[in-house]
Design a protein around this motif. Structure first.
Motif, PDB file in Angstrom:
ATOM      1  N   UNK A  37       0.823  -1.215   0.000  1.00 25.92           N
ATOM      2  CA  UNK A  37       0.000   0.000   0.000  1.00 25.92           C
ATOM      3  C   UNK A  37       0.849   1.254   0.000  1.00 25.92           C
ATOM      4  N   UNK A  38       1.926   1.242   0.785  1.00 25.46           N
ATOM      5  CA  UNK A  38       2.822   2.408   0.827  1.00 25.46           C
ATOM      6  C   UNK A  38       3.549   2.569  -0.502  1.00 25.46           C
ATOM      7  N   UNK A  39       3.955   1.439  -1.127  1.00 20.69           N
ATOM      8  CA  UNK A  39       4.601   1.514  -2.443  1.00 20.69           C
ATOM      9  C   UNK A  39       3.645   2.098  -3.475  1.00 20.69           C
ATOM     10  N   UNK A  81      -1.269  15.930   1.725  1.00 22.52           N
ATOM     11  CA  UNK A  81      -1.807  16.599   2.915  1.00 22.52           C
ATOM     12  C   UNK A  81      -2.698  15.676   3.732  1.00 22.52           C
ATOM     13  N   UNK A  82      -3.537  14.893   3.060  1.00 23.71           N
ATOM     14  CA  UNK A  82      -4.401  13.931   3.762  1.00 23.71           C
ATOM     15  C   UNK A  82      -3.561  12.862   4.459  1.00 23.71           C
ATOM     16  N   UNK A  83      -2.529  12.382   3.778  1.00 24.12           N
ATOM     17  CA  UNK A  83      -1.656  11.380   4.384  1.00 24.12           C
ATOM     18  C   UNK A  83      -0.962  11.944   5.622  1.00 24.12           C
ATOM     19  N   UNK A  84      -0.442  13.142   5.490  1.00 21.84           N
ATOM     20  CA  UNK A  84       0.272  13.748   6.617  1.00 21.84           C
ATOM     21  C   UNK A  84      -0.672  14.071   7.773  1.00 21.84           C
ATOM     22  N   UNK A  85      -1.913  14.346   7.479  1.00 21.00           N
ATOM     23  CA  UNK A  85      -2.890  14.644   8.523  1.00 21.00           C
ATOM     24  C   UNK A  85      -3.308  13.378   9.271  1.00 21.00           C
ATOM     25  N   UNK A  86      -3.526  12.290   8.535  1.00 13.98           N
ATOM     26  CA  UNK A  86      -4.097  11.092   9.135  1.00 13.98           C
ATOM     27  C   UNK A  86      -3.075  10.026   9.517  1.00 13.98           C
ATOM     28  N   UNK A  87      -1.992   9.902   8.756  1.00 10.12           N
ATOM     29  CA  UNK A  87      -0.998   8.852   9.033  1.00 10.12           C
ATOM     30  C   UNK A  87       0.429   9.388   8.853  1.00 10.12           C
ATOM     31  N   UNK A  92       6.200   9.026   6.662  1.00 13.77           N
ATOM     32  CA  UNK A  92       7.657   9.018   6.824  1.00 13.77           C
ATOM     33  C   UNK A  92       8.226   7.647   6.477  1.00 13.77           C
ATOM     34  N   UNK A  93       7.557   6.591   6.924  1.00 15.72           N
ATOM     35  CA  UNK A  93       8.007   5.238   6.612  1.00 15.72           C
ATOM     36  C   UNK A  93       7.958   4.991   5.105  1.00 15.72           C
ATOM     37  N   UNK A  94       6.914   5.451   4.455  1.00 16.47           N
ATOM     38  CA  UNK A  94       6.772   5.299   3.008  1.00 16.47           C
ATOM     39  C   UNK A  94       7.965   5.934   2.296  1.00 16.47           C
ATOM     40  N   UNK A  95       8.352   7.133   2.698  1.00 15.42           N
ATOM     41  CA  UNK A  95       9.482   7.825   2.076  1.00 15.42           C
ATOM     42  C   UNK A  95      10.792   7.093   2.334  1.00 15.42           C
ATOM     43  N   UNK A  96      10.978   6.614   3.560  1.00 12.02           N
ATOM     44  CA  UNK A  96      12.209   5.884   3.895  1.00 12.02           C
ATOM     45  C   UNK A  96      12.305   4.588   3.093  1.00 12.02           C
TER      46      UNK A  96
END
Length: 118
Positions: A37-39, A81-87, A92-96
């Motif tokens: 899902x993150x990918x 923005x929605x991702x940063x607001x809710x998860x 951050x894990x997705x980016x790493x």
């Protein structure tokens, strides 16, 4: 017909809006809870060119393309923005994970090249 002066209708509209936001948060949590899902989300954000300024030099056709890219970028910014607001922790894990996968891919390509040259 909605009456903005009717407190009952206003409360009901607020309740429905809150319920919709909670559903969005739950859905984003479900998607971001898995590595696939993150990918997927990282790839989707990449398609939106959110790090691009969107400028395309040229005439009228370039302006159309620039407008298209600006719209796509706008969607990506809204999604981020929605991702940063809710998860935020999953964002951050997705980016790493994406950085790690890029490095892993580069190392594999380098190793293959070295093997072919040697």
């Amino acid at each position: 017909m909605h009456d903005p002066n009717d407190a009952r209708q206003v409360r009901e509209a607020e309740r429905l809006e809150k319920q919709a936001q909670e559903r969005v948060a739950d859905d984003l949590c479900a998607v971001m809870a898995t590595e696939p899902g993150r990918r997927f989300m990282h790839g989707l954000l990449g398609l939106c060119d959110i790090r691009s300024d969107g400028y395309v030099p040229g005439g009228l056709e370039a302006q159309r393309h620039q407008d298209y890219r600006a719209g796509r970028r706008s969607i990506g910014i809204e999604l981020l923005g929605e991702l940063e607001r809710h998860v935020p922790e999953m964002t951050e894990l997705m980016s790493a994970e994406a950085r790690f996968n890029e490095i892993e891919t580069e190392l594999a390509a380098w190793a293959t090249e070295e093997q072919n040259d040697g």
